[in-house]
Design a protein around this motif. Structure first.
Motif, PDB file in Angstrom:
ATOM      1  N   LEU A 320       0.997  -1.315   0.065  1.00  0.00           N
ATOM      2  CA  LEU A 320       0.042   0.000  -0.059  1.00  0.00           C
ATOM      3  C   LEU A 320       0.872   1.175   0.019  1.00  0.00           C
ATOM      4  N   ILE A 321       1.760   1.287   0.485  1.00  0.00           N
ATOM      5  CA  ILE A 321       2.799   2.473   0.804  1.00  0.00           C
ATOM      6  C   ILE A 321       3.307   2.553  -0.772  1.00  0.00           C
ATOM      7  N   GLU A 322       3.833   1.534  -1.432  1.00  0.00           N
ATOM      8  CA  GLU A 322       4.357   1.697  -2.745  1.00  0.00           C
ATOM      9  C   GLU A 322       3.385   2.152  -3.966  1.00  0.00           C
ATOM     10  N   ALA A 323       2.124   1.605  -3.508  1.00  0.00           N
ATOM     11  CA  ALA A 323       1.031   1.902  -4.360  1.00  0.00           C
ATOM     12  C   ALA A 323       0.697   3.715  -4.196  1.00  0.00           C
ATOM     13  N   SER A 324       0.793   4.261  -3.031  1.00  0.00           N
ATOM     14  CA  SER A 324       0.396   5.437  -2.735  1.00  0.00           C
ATOM     15  C   SER A 324       1.675   6.394  -2.910  1.00  0.00           C
ATOM     16  N   GLY A 325       2.710   5.803  -3.508  1.00  0.00           N
ATOM     17  CA  GLY A 325       3.871   6.731  -3.659  1.00  0.00           C
ATOM     18  C   GLY A 325       4.439   7.414  -2.568  1.00  0.00           C
ATOM     19  N   ALA A 326       4.238   6.853  -1.417  1.00  0.00           N
ATOM     20  CA  ALA A 326       4.559   7.498  -0.090  1.00  0.00           C
ATOM     21  C   ALA A 326       5.856   6.935   0.381  1.00  0.00           C
ATOM     22  N   ALA A 327       6.551   7.619   1.517  1.00  0.00           N
ATOM     23  CA  ALA A 327       7.725   7.137   2.142  1.00  0.00           C
ATOM     24  C   ALA A 327       7.161   7.128   3.526  1.00  0.00           C
ATOM     25  N   LEU A 328       8.050   6.127   4.189  1.00  0.00           N
ATOM     26  CA  LEU A 328       7.665   5.790   5.628  1.00  0.00           C
ATOM     27  C   LEU A 328       8.380   6.689   6.535  1.00  0.00           C
ATOM     28  N   LEU A 329       7.692   7.455   7.451  1.00  0.00           N
ATOM     29  CA  LEU A 329       8.481   8.343   8.542  1.00  0.00           C
ATOM     30  C   LEU A 329       8.524   7.724   9.707  1.00  0.00           C
ATOM     31  N   ALA A 330       7.677   6.762  10.121  1.00  0.00           N
ATOM     32  CA  ALA A 330       7.487   6.017  11.470  1.00  0.00           C
ATOM     33  C   ALA A 330       6.684   4.867  11.671  1.00  0.00           C
ATOM     34  N   ARG A 331       6.974   4.034  12.157  1.00  0.00           N
ATOM     35  CA  ARG A 331       6.161   2.973  12.659  1.00  0.00           C
ATOM     36  C   ARG A 331       5.947   2.305  13.905  1.00  0.00           C
ATOM     37  N   VAL A 332       4.703   1.862  14.471  1.00  0.00           N
ATOM     38  CA  VAL A 332       4.553   1.572  15.656  1.00  0.00           C
ATOM     39  C   VAL A 332       3.958   0.062  15.539  1.00  0.00           C
ATOM     40  N   GLU A 333       4.141  -0.769  16.375  1.00  0.00           N
ATOM     41  CA  GLU A 333       3.580  -2.113  16.331  1.00  0.00           C
ATOM     42  C   GLU A 333       3.862  -2.957  17.426  1.00  0.00           C
ATOM     43  N   ASN A 334       2.802  -3.980  17.714  1.00  0.00           N
ATOM     44  CA  ASN A 334       2.824  -4.932  18.898  1.00  0.00           C
ATOM     45  C   ASN A 334       2.003  -5.961  18.842  1.00  0.00           C
ATOM     46  N   HIS A 335       2.538  -7.018  19.304  1.00  0.00           N
ATOM     47  CA  HIS A 335       1.390  -8.190  19.567  1.00  0.00           C
ATOM     48  C   HIS A 335       0.413  -7.728  20.610  1.00  0.00           C
ATOM     49  N   HIS A 336      -0.699  -8.767  20.441  1.00  0.00           N
ATOM     50  CA  HIS A 336      -1.310  -8.554  21.850  1.00  0.00           C
ATOM     51  C   HIS A 336      -2.025  -9.797  22.059  1.00  0.00           C
ATOM     52  N   ASN A 337      -1.462 -11.019  21.387  1.00  0.00           N
ATOM     53  CA  ASN A 337      -1.872 -12.520  21.657  1.00  0.00           C
ATOM     54  C   ASN A 337      -0.435 -13.210  21.810  1.00  0.00           C
ATOM     55  N   PHE A 338       0.079 -13.312  22.750  1.00  0.00           N
ATOM     56  CA  PHE A 338       1.333 -13.879  22.862  1.00  0.00           C
ATOM     57  C   PHE A 338       1.846 -14.125  24.096  1.00  0.00           C
ATOM     58  N   ALA A 339       2.884 -14.937  24.218  1.00  0.00           N
ATOM     59  CA  ALA A 339       3.701 -14.863  25.839  1.00  0.00           C
ATOM     60  C   ALA A 339       5.088 -14.604  25.613  1.00  0.00           C
ATOM     61  N   TRP A 340       5.323 -13.820  26.459  1.00  0.00           N
ATOM     62  CA  TRP A 340       7.118 -13.707  26.841  1.00  0.00           C
ATOM     63  C   TRP A 340       7.549 -14.257  27.731  1.00  0.00           C
TER      64      TRP A 340
END
Length: 470
Positions: A320-340
């Protein structure tokens, strides 16, 4: 050579007791008799069942015979009379069923401490929104069916006005570059390092899931899974990316490990129930000792599924980022079904977060609202009583059945129009009214996270109405 597989229903029909011998028999058939017909295998298994002692010294069938000669019903493991310490956030609007489930979990012999998040509602095993620290044990249903279900937010360099003016283009991109629903696959398969992982060769059960995983890579599930364009507003000028405070076009996705994770969860949950027999009201909390072969297998398979889920998100965002011609500025991500594996109170424990966001000190995460309500970009405060956790969303106010009965198509349409949201797919069971008020949920966890930004959905893609994967 055929792909013959014998399942538990077949073994029950033959007369095999529901015990660890189920798994033994299925493994023996898969390894040594997959070229037999089903009738031939059933005949062979029936003979072993009729006289297991006669096959005790058999090089292949002796393993099944040994399982049959053991006591059919393992001893039931008693729960503690007194629970270990646990905290509840937002208890006044958490349904009693979720509290009961946590009360069962904190009485497990392996339980160390627990917590219940303000978005909690009843599930299987641990409640959704439940957090449990265990001593050297992992609970497959404490992780959940959709292993590694996660959030991923990409903040882009596109002007916000482009999203408002060119909504049709953004909608078309979602239609072209995303695929939703149980069993959904791409015809053209993508290469990815996660598909080269050794677990696909080293773990017998996982080996059979490779083809499904390869086909579903970069797809999303059903239920509450989504990919959406929206506007991210950064409110903290001291943010980790050194972005100027303000608004940006952003892409947010929510989904997990697809069929790979679901199959792993089902297999090891059944195995845990066979090896760890708990009282009936707590049976879904069956656990695997991490020192055991089964426990180590599940741990490796779970981590594979989590990395696979991450790869799915990254591929969706890349397209989707390539299709929109955009550049990535920042990313936030996290699991919420997991064990650590984490250190709490000076001791390593296994922290299960089933529908809960990691919120260690300085750890970033995303807590979504609904298709019309804002989501929040958060920074964890490292609160010890919550096991450094926070909610994973607003949480359900109504079950899916209740929502379909109480909410009309016209009501949903009106809410979408009022908030300027375009919806592709989705069902009444995912309507905003089916969820708790996200502002109320966030107010109950100010000790757990600080808000550094918001995300407002504008173009939302979901599967057509159907059962959830998580």
């Amino acid at each position: 050579m055929s792909n013959l597989k014998i399942n538990g229903k077949t073994l029950l029909k033959i007369g095999y007791p529901q015990s660890p011998v189920f798994r033994i028999a299925m493994n023996v058939v898969e390894q040594h008799y997959s070229h037999y017909t089903e009738e031939e295998v059933i005949e062979l298994l029936t003979k072993v069942l009729a006289d297991p002692a006669a096959y005790a010294d058999n090089a292949i069938l002796g393993e099944i015979a040994a399982g049959l000669l053991q006591p059919a019903v393992p001893d039931v493991i008693a729960l503690r009379e007194t629970p270990v310490p646990y905290a509840i956030y937002g208890e006044s609007y958490i349904d009693p069923g979720a509290v009961r489930q946590l009360n069962n979990a904190v009485r497990l012999p392996v339980a160390v401490s627990g917590a219940l998040m303000p978005d909690a509602h009843q599930g299987y095993g641990l409640p959704i929104g439940g957090v449990l620290a265990a001593d050297n044990a992992v609970i497959p249903y404490g992780v959940g069916v959709d292993i590694g279900c996660r959030m991923c937010l990409s903040i882009l360099d596109l002007p916000v006005q482009s999203l408002l003016i060119n909504e049709t283009s953004y909608t078309q991109q979602l239609m072209k570059f995303t695929k939703f629903g149980a069993g959904a696959e791409w015809k053209k398969r993508e290469a990815d390092p996660v598909l080269e992982r050794s677990e696909f060769k080293d773990i017998r059960f996982v080996k059979n899931l490779f083809d499904k995983a390869a086909g579903q890579l970069g797809t999303s599930g059903s239920g509450n899974h989504f990919v959406e364009w929206g506007i991210a507003t950064i409110t903290d000028p001291g943010n980790e990316w050194q972005l100027p405070a303000g608004s940006y076009v952003a892409l947010l996705s929510h989904s997990g490990s697809r069929g790979l994770g679901a199959q792993i969860a089902g297999h090891y949950t059944q195995l845990a129930k066979e090896l760890c027999v708990l009282p009936d009201h707590a049976k879904h909390l069956a656990y695997l000792d991490l020192n055991s072969e089964a426990g180590q297998e599940y741990w490796l398979a779970m981590n594979l599924a989590g990395d696979y889920a991450s790869a799915c998100h990254h591929l969706i965002h890349k397209r989707l980022i390539e299709a929109s011609g955009a550049a990535l500025l920042a990313r936030v991500e996290n699991h919420h079904n997991f064990a650590w594996k984490e250190i709490h109170q000076g001791k390593e424990v296994i922290v299960h977060r089933k529908g809960a966001t990691p919120a260690g000190k300085g750890v970033l995460g995303v807590i979504p609202g609904s298709m019309t309500a804002p989501g929040f970009i958060v920074r964890g405060k490292g609160e010890t009583d919550s096991l450094q956790s926070a909610s994973h969303g607003a949480g359900r106010l109504m079950s899916r059945t209740q929502a379909k009965a109480a909410i009309t198509t016209q009501t949903l349409k009106q809410q979408l129009e009022e908030h300027g949201v375009t919806l592709i797919g989705g069902g009444l069971d995912e309507a905003p009214g089916a969820y708790k008020n996200i502002d109320t949920v966030m107010a109950a966890q100010t000790n757990l996270v600080e808000v550094i930004g918001q995300f407002l959905p504008k173009v939302v893609r979901m599967a057509d109405g159907g059962p959830p994967e998580d």
